[in-house]
Write a protein that holds these residues in place. Structure first.
Motif, mmCIF file in Angstrom:
data_model
loop_
_atom_site.group_PDB
_atom_site.id
_atom_site.type_symbol
_atom_site.label_atom_id
_atom_site.label_comp_id
_atom_site.label_asym_id
_atom_site.label_seq_id
_atom_site.Cartn_x
_atom_site.Cartn_y
_atom_site.Cartn_z
ATOM 1 N N TRP A 168 29.476 44.909 32.389
ATOM 2 C CA TRP A 168 30.405 45.529 31.687
ATOM 3 C C TRP A 168 31.955 45.549 32.240
ATOM 4 O O TRP A 168 32.941 44.940 31.801
ATOM 5 N N CYS A 169 31.523 46.176 33.474
ATOM 6 C CA CYS A 169 32.674 46.266 34.451
ATOM 7 C C CYS A 169 33.397 44.561 34.839
ATOM 8 O O CYS A 169 34.358 44.617 35.172
ATOM 9 N N LEU A 170 32.268 43.881 35.629
ATOM 10 C CA LEU A 170 32.635 42.901 36.296
ATOM 11 C C LEU A 170 32.583 41.586 35.405
ATOM 12 O O LEU A 170 33.474 40.461 35.876
ATOM 13 N N LEU A 171 31.745 41.287 34.380
ATOM 14 C CA LEU A 171 31.797 40.176 33.688
ATOM 15 C C LEU A 171 32.675 39.990 32.493
ATOM 16 O O LEU A 171 33.481 39.320 32.419
ATOM 17 N N GLY A 172 32.528 40.926 31.700
ATOM 18 C CA GLY A 172 33.320 41.067 30.404
ATOM 19 C C GLY A 172 33.489 39.716 29.612
ATOM 20 O O GLY A 172 34.819 39.440 30.036
ATOM 21 N N LEU A 173 32.703 39.099 29.339
ATOM 22 C CA LEU A 173 32.984 37.711 28.634
ATOM 23 C C LEU A 173 34.226 37.626 27.818
ATOM 24 O O LEU A 173 34.530 36.498 27.375
ATOM 25 N N SER A 174 34.414 38.784 27.171
ATOM 26 C CA SER A 174 35.522 38.973 26.003
ATOM 27 C C SER A 174 36.824 38.502 26.849
ATOM 28 O O SER A 174 37.925 38.115 26.239
ATOM 29 N N ARG A 175 36.677 38.812 28.071
ATOM 30 C CA ARG A 175 38.213 38.411 28.774
ATOM 31 C C ARG A 175 38.352 36.942 29.248
ATOM 32 O O ARG A 175 39.427 36.551 29.781
ATOM 33 N N PRO B 105 40.206 27.174 34.879
ATOM 34 C CA PRO B 105 38.601 27.460 35.085
ATOM 35 C C PRO B 105 38.150 27.260 36.315
ATOM 36 O O PRO B 105 37.008 28.114 36.396
ATOM 37 N N ARG B 106 38.894 27.039 37.304
ATOM 38 C CA ARG B 106 38.258 27.158 38.770
ATOM 39 C C ARG B 106 38.198 28.793 39.040
ATOM 40 O O ARG B 106 37.234 29.092 39.671
ATOM 41 N N PHE B 107 39.230 29.537 38.603
ATOM 42 C CA PHE B 107 39.289 31.016 39.098
ATOM 43 C C PHE B 107 37.978 31.626 38.190
ATOM 44 O O PHE B 107 37.367 32.371 38.736
ATOM 45 N N ALA B 108 37.875 31.162 36.924
ATOM 46 C CA ALA B 108 36.950 31.700 36.262
ATOM 47 C C ALA B 108 35.407 31.478 36.655
ATOM 48 O O ALA B 108 34.697 32.470 36.689
ATOM 49 N N ILE B 109 35.199 30.407 36.891
ATOM 50 C CA ILE B 109 33.904 29.847 37.302
ATOM 51 C C ILE B 109 33.726 30.644 38.561
ATOM 52 O O ILE B 109 32.571 31.198 38.880
ATOM 53 N N PRO C 263 38.518 34.145 27.619
ATOM 54 C CA PRO C 263 39.741 33.287 27.027
ATOM 55 C C PRO C 263 40.860 33.684 27.722
ATOM 56 O O PRO C 263 41.695 32.373 28.149
ATOM 57 N N TYR C 264 41.340 34.704 28.097
ATOM 58 C CA TYR C 264 42.382 35.096 28.799
ATOM 59 C C TYR C 264 42.366 34.659 30.279
ATOM 60 O O TYR C 264 43.588 33.969 30.781
#
Length: 162
Positions: A116-123, A133-137, A125-126
């Motif tokens: 919940w703290c680290l992943l938060g897939l709801s974030r 994408p490189r940062f997100a990956i 798209p932002y």
């Protein structure tokens, strides 16, 4: 819950006293009341959801998929569940606590909170929009192992201590 409550009461009193000397305590109290009014409906609904989750989750499901006996399977489910919780702590923690009260293992709950703290897939798209994408990956690649590792460590601690 008594110690955190006492701590916050003491901090609030100290801040009120400090701000009263500057004449700003009323402004602070009004601001706090507005924030409470804004989040109170969400908190009430979250506690109702938490109570319903605690009652509705079948014991068999908890034992097989979430309890200490579930082992790594519970840690994986906790990581997935935590990444999908798209709400603030005032809503997430009552729900997570009800899952724990229903019999979920320590490893499952720790991985759930970590995710919940680290992943938060709801974030996501932002994150993709602002950082690419490189940062997100990279962030996801680093965060997932930490969630799993934290859950496994908590599971081992639970096996040793309980």
């Amino acid at each position: 819950m008594l110690l955190p409550t006492l701590f916050f009461v003491i901090v609030a009193i100290v801040l009120i006293v400090l701000n009263s000397k500057k004449g700003r305590h009323r402004t602070g109290l009004k601001s706090g009341a507005k924030q409470l009014a804004a989040v109170l409906p969400v908190i009430l609904i979250a506690f109702m959801l938490a109570g319903m989750i605690e009652v509705i989750i079948p014991e068999e499901f908890v034992k097989q998929w979430l309890a200490r006996e579930a082992g790594f399977r519970g840690v994986i489910l906790g990581t997935i569940g935590g990444s999908l919780l798209a709400m603030g702590p005032y809503a997430s923690f009552p729900i997570i606590a009800s899952i724990f009260a229903a019999g979920a293992g320590l490893g499952t709950v720790v991985s759930l909170i970590f995710a919940w703290c680290l992943l938060g897939l709801s974030r996501l798209p932002y994150e993709l929009g602002f950082f690419g994408p490189r940062f997100a990956i990279a962030r996801l690649s680093l965060s997932v192992p930490f969630c799993l590792l934290a859950g496994v460590i908590a599971h081992v601690i639970e096996l040793i201590l309980y």
